[in-house]
Write an enzyme that holds these catalytic residues in place. Structure first.
Site, PDB file in Angstrom:
ATOM      1  N   LYS A  44      37.162  52.248  45.906  1.00  0.00           N
ATOM      2  CA  LYS A  44      36.198  50.605  45.558  1.00  0.00           C
ATOM      3  C   LYS A  44      35.283  50.687  46.314  1.00  0.00           C
ATOM      4  CE  LYS A  44      40.664  47.465  45.912  1.00  0.00           C
ATOM      5  NZ  LYS A  44      40.437  45.941  46.658  1.00  0.00           N
ATOM      6  N   GLU A  46      30.036  37.313  52.282  1.00  0.00           N
ATOM      7  CA  GLU A  46      30.263  37.487  51.397  1.00  0.00           C
ATOM      8  C   GLU A  46      30.547  35.847  50.721  1.00  0.00           C
ATOM      9  OE1 GLU A  46      33.572  40.227  50.713  1.00  0.00           O
ATOM     10  OE2 GLU A  46      34.698  38.177  49.556  1.00  0.00           O
ATOM     11  N   HIS A  86      49.005  38.250  45.893  1.00  0.00           N
ATOM     12  CA  HIS A  86      48.747  39.672  45.067  1.00  0.00           C
ATOM     13  C   HIS A  86      49.495  40.348  44.475  1.00  0.00           C
ATOM     14  CE1 HIS A  86      45.410  38.171  47.878  1.00  0.00           C
ATOM     15  NE2 HIS A  86      46.335  38.453  48.937  1.00  0.00           N
ATOM     16  N   ARG A  97      44.724  54.160  35.399  1.00  0.00           N
ATOM     17  CA  ARG A  97      46.186  54.519  34.985  1.00  0.00           C
ATOM     18  C   ARG A  97      46.560  53.602  34.444  1.00  0.00           C
ATOM     19  NH1 ARG A  97      48.331  49.590  37.250  1.00  0.00           N
ATOM     20  NH2 ARG A  97      47.554  49.732  39.582  1.00  0.00           N
TER      21      ARG A  97
END
Lengths: 168, 492
Positions: B116, B199, B234, B291
């Site tokens: 990431k 953020e 999630h 993938r």
């Protein structure tokens, strides 16, 4: 024939009669006509009061059913009313030492007395029969021992919890 | 072209890959753990080999064993599916060392983009928008400067940890000093380090991802988006394409952004670029999944392209046979992930033997599943037991078709998430397309329908008991059908 169905904490008392291929089941004041298909597969159809229903089923144990309707799984335990009372009775008297008093598990009428005070009895040997809801329930000795006293006689009505006899 | 492919996975995705291999005339090798000895995909492959005990780390995660089998069986390529070793750069490198083609990106590309932090750095260097943030300790002044520059709300996060501790949403200037003190204190006591990052908070974001195909010759195309906002904690539950939030212009901008990133990273094979989309339709790069995705059939349904086939062609070194202008999208596709979980008990896993299966059929319905009668749902692997995918001319048609297919679908022996999906499809917010990643967690109320058919279930049980107890001809419990009997029944 009476059944008690346990479903996730809910209890249904159901009274069953057979008319040809129709199983008529009384629940409270309502009566339902159930016709099952004759397939042996795990996904079957039935008519309940002329409404067609498709369901999945399995029977993981004797008298235990898992029914799938519309993607929801229902676990149903069936007892016929007689077995239920016997089971309740066994629970009440299991594993006791010394004198063991046996109480009426349900209100009813003493039908027959099968033993006399002073008799040697084996565990589960029938001591008397109790009539309730048109069903005859055998009530046996909770353990091996001597029948010390019998508090009731044939024809006598009893209340739930009333002492019936004592085994020592 | 590839001759023999080992599928280093299990369940529905192994079967999915095996099917395309068969269609391409490529031989297949299945591997299985002791728990999967009798799984359908194992018998569908041309050859199959035992990997080891049920635990993944003793079987499906054993690079050494898998490569040993591949060599022994003479496989010239390995398809990793998704999960397990699919995004493992070491696995890709180990395959390359053994001169076995890894049907996925080369190790370097997985490292460059699968991580990431690396991916975010690469995206920033290309001018691709990421969620604005400062990945170094902020104090009150720098936090205030950041919040003013990017506008409130902002999110304070503990530098050292996660799990919501040391985390604060700040909605205005007045809240900031106190939130900083509290978050820093929490972080210090939880992680021994009071440092905070800041953020921009993207509120009510959608999860929209772009499907990519990239060959070894510097060509890449995007196949449009998948909307994956219907998720619980999630975990994606339902995916669709197109997204109700995208128009052609935004789709093209997001698609080109994903292509740019893939080319810069030297990416090869199928991949997915994930974005957050805010309510003003600004998108932010999140990460790349290097993938094949669980939800890839959604894209296959609207583009008419077999992604596994293209993965194999790319791995064989062929050039992409399609240019961007050749990619056509048509209608609407939805996928529901059917899991062996009880939606009425907090999605607790439902373990057991499947005693009956009948999958939906009919127009534009696809089922990807390895489930058969007698399949055991074990606690060892993912609870996903079937993917139901439908296509419709437009979103309402696809939604109606999915509801129809879900009602046709019968899986007996375990509780599944089918009732959850039926309710989602009927939910007004879903129907209006007003969804975001917290929609299921915060706004959707699952109605407990478990009480609805209790009486019927009791009546049926009594009728079944009576049929068995000799009032009529004695009847045994249903005998599980053998595979060929089941197929006959499905055919008839």
């Amino acid at each position: 024939m009476k059944y008690i169905a346990h479903l996730n904490g809910d209890v249904f008392e159901l009274d069953v009669a057979i008319h040809g291929e129709t199983v008529t089941i009384r629940h409270g004041s309502a009566s339902h006509a159930v016709v099952l298909d004759d397939h042996k597969t795990s996904i079957r159809t039935a008519f309940i009061d002329n409404r067609r229903i498709e369901f999945g089923w399995s029977s993981p144990d004797a008298h235990a059913y898992v029914i799938h309707i519309d993607g929801v799984e229902y676990r149903v335990d069936l007892q016929d009313a007689r077995a239920r009372r016997a089971a309740m009775f066994r629970r009440e008297t299991r594993g006791t030492d010394g004198d063991c008093a046996v109480h009426a598990p349900i209100p009813g009428l003493i039908a027959r007395v099968l033993a006399a005070p002073g008799d040697i009895v084996r565990k589960d040997q029938p001591v008397l029969t109790l009539d309730a809801m048109k069903l005859e329930n055998e009530i046996g000795a909770p353990k091996d021992g001597r029948l010390k006293s019998i508090a009731v006689q044939a024809g006598m009505p009893v209340e739930k919890g009333q002492i019936l006899f004592v085994v020592g | 072209m590839l001759r023999k492919v080992l599928v280093a996975n299990r369940g529905e995705i192994a079967l999915r890959v095996i099917r395309t291999c068969k269609e391409m005339g490529v031989r297949t090798v299945a591997v299985y753990s002791e728990a999967d000895r009798w799984a359908n995909y194992v018998s569908q492959a041309d050859e199959s080999y035992l990997l080891g005990p049920a635990l993944s780390r003793e079987s499906y995660l054993r690079i050494d064993k898998i490569l040993g089998i591949a060599t022994k069986a003479g496989a010239d390529a390995i398809h990793p599916g998704y999960g397990f070793l699919a995004e493992n750069a070491d696995f890709s490198a180990a395959c390359a060392k053994e001169k076995i083609k890894f049907i996925g990106p080369p190790a370097g590309a997985i490292r460059a983009i699968g991580n990431k932090v690396n991916a975010r750095r690469l995206a920033e260097s290309l001018g691709i928008p990421v969620v604005p943030g400062v990945s170094q300790h902020v104090d009150e002044r720098s936090a205030m400067d950041f919040a003013r520059a990017h506008s409130f709300p902002v999110l304070l996060k503990a530098a050292a940890g996660g799990g919501g501790r040391g985390m604060r949403v700040v909605r205005n200037e007045h809240e900031l000093p106190r939130a900083l003190r509290e978050a820093s204190g929490e972080a210090a006591s939880a992680f021994g380090d009071g440092s905070l990052f800041i953020e921009k908070l993207v509120e009510f974001p959608r999860h929209v991802e772009i499907q990519l195909l990239a060959d070894a010759h510097g060509q890449a195309v995007h196949l449009g988006e998948r909307e994956c906002s219907v998720q619980r904690r999630h975990q994606k539950l339902l995916e669709e394409s197109p997204s109700t939030a995208l128009d052609d212009d935004l789709r093209e901008r997001m698609g080109q952004t994903a292509v740019k990133l893939a080319l810069a990273a030297g990416y090869q094979n199928a991949g997915t670029c994930e974005f957050l989309l805010d309510r003003e339709h600004r998108f932010y790069f999140l990460e790349v999944n290097s993938r094949l995705q669980v939800e890839h059939p959604v894209t296959e349904m609207i583009t008419g392209l077999d992604l596994v086939r293209h993965q194999m062609l790319i791995a064989a070194g062929e050039k992409l046979p399609i240019a961007q202008a050749d990619v056509r999208r048509r209608g609407h596709a939805i996928e529901c992930r059917i899991c062996a979980e009880d939606p009425f008990s907090g999605f607790a896993p439902s373990i057991g033997e499947v005693t009956g299966v009948r999958f939906p059929t009919g127009p534009f319905v696809r089922v990807d599943s390895d489930l058969t009668v007698k399949s055991r749902v074990t606690p060892y692997y993912d609870s996903l037991i079937a993917k139901l995918i439908v296509w419709g001319e437009d979103r309402p048609a696809a939604t109606a078709r999915m509801a129809r297919a879900l009602r046709e679908c019968k899986i007996v022996g375990v509780q599944t998430t089918i009732p959850f999906h039926l309710q989602i499809l009927q939910d007004r917010r879903f129907r209006e397309g007003r969804i975001h990643t917290k929609y299921v967690d915060d706004e959707f109320d699952l109605k407990d329908v478990k009480a609805e058919h209790r009486l019927e279930a009791a009546l049926l049980s009594v009728a079944l008991e009576h049929h068995r107890s000799g009032r009529r001809a004695p009847e045994a419990a249903p005998q599980p059908l053998s595979a060929w009997q089941t197929s006959l029944r499905e055919l008839s």
